[in-house]
Structure formats: structure tokens, C-alpha cells
Write an enzyme that holds these catalytic residues in place. Structure first.
Site, short mmCIF file in Angstrom:
data_model
loop_
_atom_site.label_atom_id
_atom_site.label_comp_id
_atom_site.label_asym_id
_atom_site.label_seq_id
_atom_site.Cartn_x
_atom_site.Cartn_y
_atom_site.Cartn_z
N ARG A 237 -13.06 14.20 7.28
CA ARG A 237 -13.92 14.92 6.08
C ARG A 237 -15.54 15.08 6.46
NH1 ARG A 237 -12.17 9.65 3.24
NH2 ARG A 237 -9.98 10.00 2.87
N GLU B 175 -8.07 -5.87 4.60
CA GLU B 175 -7.99 -5.32 3.33
C GLU B 175 -6.88 -6.14 2.60
OE1 GLU B 175 -8.87 -1.33 4.67
OE2 GLU B 175 -9.46 -1.11 2.59
N ARG C 80 -2.48 -2.23 -3.61
CA ARG C 80 -3.53 -1.45 -3.38
C ARG C 80 -3.67 -0.13 -4.38
NH1 ARG C 80 -5.64 2.92 0.84
NH2 ARG C 80 -7.84 2.83 0.43
N HIS D 10 -13.22 1.86 -0.65
CA HIS D 10 -13.32 1.00 0.49
C HIS D 10 -14.06 -0.36 -0.07
CE1 HIS D 10 -13.69 4.18 3.76
NE2 HIS D 10 -12.43 3.81 3.74
N ASN E 52 0.91 -1.26 -0.08
CA ASN E 52 -0.06 0.04 -0.13
C ASN E 52 1.02 1.33 0.18
OD1 ASN E 52 -1.82 2.15 0.37
ND2 ASN E 52 -2.66 1.01 2.39
#
Ligand code: ADP
Length: 366
Positions: free
Chosen positions: A210, A352, A62, A151, A8
Site C-alpha cells: 500500500r 494480537e 477479529r 491495528h 481470524n
């Protein structure tokens, strides 16, 4: 043993993990921070791997934005590299770091199969009614404006785990991925049919920093008040959500303050929970009868209080939390609904990296 390296690579950090896809065990993981030169970061990672004696046989990356081009993971070749590059305008903060990571890994491990796993791919099954914005068709097409959702790797993993847990071939339900970023996903027979994030990860739920949903005219209003676009962007992405409302981005801090009767923190929790609840209601309306409501990621897995707040008052929809089961701390997949709840409420830890390793191994045929 089949070790798959999962990478990642962000704009300033490199996270990696080697997973044995025979056993699903994590063999080694690491985080290299303050990365300015991806080649140097990869050299350090290779040295770390060598020192640990682990030799990967494939690499999964990713990649945040796959646009409308990728509904599946892809073996990296020049076309795939070009496609990821062409999507940079849609994900200027993420795709360049992801691309640098792939190039770094290709240089460090020439000859190994590299697979790109896209965070948007799972949501490519959404129908137009869910992914289109009601805007000028010309603008929509010229600039590829639509809901992409993110996601996806987590929603896909959790949906499969939920199906397994429930003993069903496919999962139908609502997944709430509540981490630092957060998104809801409506899943019908194992496929995403709606999700709360949009063209970018800014839309939807209240997140750590956010804002999630807002009236788009707020952006024009702030611009008219003299804020620059950059300032508005920074404010909505980095200084909004829990951070904007309370000064703390970490839900644990907000919960602690709320429990000490801090009115600002309490109100922020109410905004956070109501937003999540509204998405559950919206997706129930879209999906019809569902098997389960699933909580995952940092907040969803660990915060019994947020699970309680979000499900509070949903009994009339067949969603009833068992407050005792909800308190039990456990790392395994579990059911926290009351015996008489029509809809199961599940807590399923996401992974993940494991999902990326599994998808990489499948595509690489190992
Ligand atoms: P990311 O989106 O960065 O992958 P995670 O899924 O790890 O993040 O979630 C991180 C968030 O989870 C943090 O903001 C933290 O507030 C929250 N979190 C972790 N543990 C708890 C807990 N016990 N109670 C409440 N929130 C928690």
C-alpha cells in the site's frame, strides 16, 4: 486451564489459535487457506481441534471495522451481527469474511459465548481534531467519513506491555507497528489520540503493497488519464508501497537488494524510513514529552536496520539508539536506547491473538 479460541476469518483464509488465558500459552494454531465456503472451513477447524483434544470455552473474533459504534469488544448477538453487516461498505474486503467467520463459529459451537474484537476500537478515544478530515460537513456525515484507524488490538497490547516494561501505570509514547501493513499510533496515558491509518488502511506509512499517504488529487488525475476506479484501487492497495517502488513487497528482499547496491531498493528504504520518521515527529508535537518510541510487528521487531534508519538523526528530540543493543536478536520486550536517551526506544513483540483472547475472557467473565 481456560482455552479461548481466537478466530481470524478473512475473505479466503481462516486463521485460528487456542490460547490458555490462565497461562497465556498457545495450545494449538492453524491456518486453512483458499476458503470458499466458511461453513466447510469451520468443520475442518472443529475436526482439527477435536483431534488435538482441545475444547474451547469461549471464542474471540477479529473484526476489522467497528466504525464509530464499537469502542470496546462486544458479545455477539443479533444486534452486533447487524452492526457488523451495516459496516460492510466501509470495509468491503474484510467485514464480510469476519461476519462469515462469526456465523460459522456460531454454527460449529452453539452455546459458546462469542466475542467480536474490533481492530478500530482502540482508536475511538481519538479527539475530533485527530479523526476529522477537513471536508464538506454534509459529505462527512452522510457517508461516515472520518479517520477510524486499524491495528488497534496490536497498539493496545503493545501499549500495555510498554507500561509494564517501564513500570508505569500508563504508557505515553509513539508505537510504530511495522508489518506487511503498517501504522503509527500516538498514545497518551494508555489511550490512542492519533493514528496514521484513516477511513481505510490505505493511509499513512509506506507498507508492503500500500502507498500510504498521497495527494488525494492523484486519484482524480489518474482517473482523468483513463484508469478505472478499480484499477486505481488495485494499484494503490496491491501494487504500491515497497511492491510498487521495487517489485518486492517483503522488506527482507528490499534490504538484501539495497545491500547489493540496488539504487531502486535503496531509495525505497529511504522513502519508507522518512515517512515513519515524519509520523514520529508529528506525534511528538501532539503528545509533548513521551516515555518511549516502540517498534513492533514483523519489521519493527526484526529489522535492526529499519530501526536504525527511522531513529537516525532524532537525538535532538531525545531519541538516541544504542547501535549495539539494537543488533541483539531477542524475542523478549527490550530497551534498545542509549543510557543517555531521554526517550526510551523499545522493541515489543506484538501478539494480537493473545490480546483478543484476553479481551474475550474478560468480557465473557471467565
Ligand atoms: P502482517 O502485517 O502480515 O501481520 P508481520 O507483522 O508478520 O505481517 O510482518 C511481515 C513483514 O515483516 C514482512 O513483510 C517482512 O518483510 C518483515 N520482516 C520479517 N522479518 C524480518 C527481518 N528479519 N528483517 C526485515 N523485515 C522482516
Amino acid at each position: 486451564m481456560k482455552p479461548v479460541l481466537v478466530v481470524n476469518s478473512g475473505s479466503s483464509s481462516l486463521k485460528y489459535q487456542v490460547i490458555d488465558v490462565d497461562t497465556n500459552d498457545s495450545l494449538i494454531s492453524g491456518l486453512i487457506e483458499r476458503v470458499s465456503d466458511h461453513t466447510a472451513a469451520f468443520e475442518q477447524m472443529v475436526a482439527d481441534l477435536k483431534a488435538s483434544g482441545v475444547t474451547p470455552i469461549a471464542i474471540g473474533h477479529r473484526v476489522v471495522h467497528g466504525g464509530s459504534k464499537f469502542s470496546q469488544p462486544a458479545i455477539v448477538d443479533q444486534n452486533v451481527l447487524n452492526a457488523i453487516e451495516s459496516l460492510i461498505p466501509l470495509a468491503p474486503l474484510h467485514n464480510p469474511g469476519n461476519l462469515a467467520g462469526i456465523k460459522g463459529a456460531m454454527a460449529a459451537f452453539p452455546g459458546l459465548i462469542q466475542v467480536a474484537v474490533f481492530d478500530t476500537a482502540f482508536h475511538q478515544t481519538m479527539p475530533p481534531a485527530a479523526y476529522r478530515y477537513a471536508i464538506d460537513r454534509e459529505l462527512e456525515q452522510k457517508y461516515s467519513i472520518r479517520r477510524y484507524g486499524f491495528h488497534g488490538t496490536s497498539h493496545s497490547y503493545v501499549s500495555k506491555r510498554a507500561a509494564k516494561f517501564l513500570g508505569k501505570p500508563n504508557f505515553t509514547g509513539v508505537v510504530l507497528h511495522l508489518g506487511n501493513g503498517g501504522s503509527a499510533c500516538a498514545v497518551l496515558n494508555g489511550r490512542s489520540v492519533n493514528t496514521s491509518m484513516g477511513l481505510t488502511p490505505l493511509q499513512g506509512l509506506v507498507m508492503g503493497t500500500r502507498s500510504g499517504d498521497l495527494d488525494p488529487a492523484i486519484v482524480m488525475y489518474l482517473a482523468n488519464q483513463g484508469l478505472s476506479l478499480d484499477e486505481i484501487d488495485q494499484s494503490l492497495n496491491k501494487n504500491a508501497g515497497l511492491m510498487g517502488m521495487t517489485g518486492d513487497a517483503d522488506l527482507r528482499d528490499v534490504l538484501r537488494r539495497a545491500n547489493q547496491n540496488d539504487a531502486v531498493a535503496r531509495e525505497a528504504l529511504e522513502v519508507y524510513a522518512l515517512r515513519a520518521k515524519q509520523y514520529v515527529g508529528a506525534y511528538l508535537a501532539q503528545l509533548g514529552p513521551i516515555d518511549a518510541l516502540v517498534f513492533t510487528a514483523g519489521v519493527g521487531e526484526n529489522s535492526s536496520e529499519m530501526r536504525e534508519r527511522i531513529t537516525d538523526g532524532l537525538e535532538h528530540l531525545g531519541i538516541a539508539l544504542d547501535s549495539e543493543k539494537n543488533q541483539i536478536r531477542d524475542k523478549s520486550d527490550r530497551d534498545v536506547s542509549r543510557a543517555d536517551s531521554k526517550v526510551k526506544i523499545l522493541v515489543i513483540p506484538t501478539n494480537e491473538e493473545l490480546e483478543i483472547a484476553i479481551q474475550t475472557a474478560q468480557l465473557a467473565g471467565i
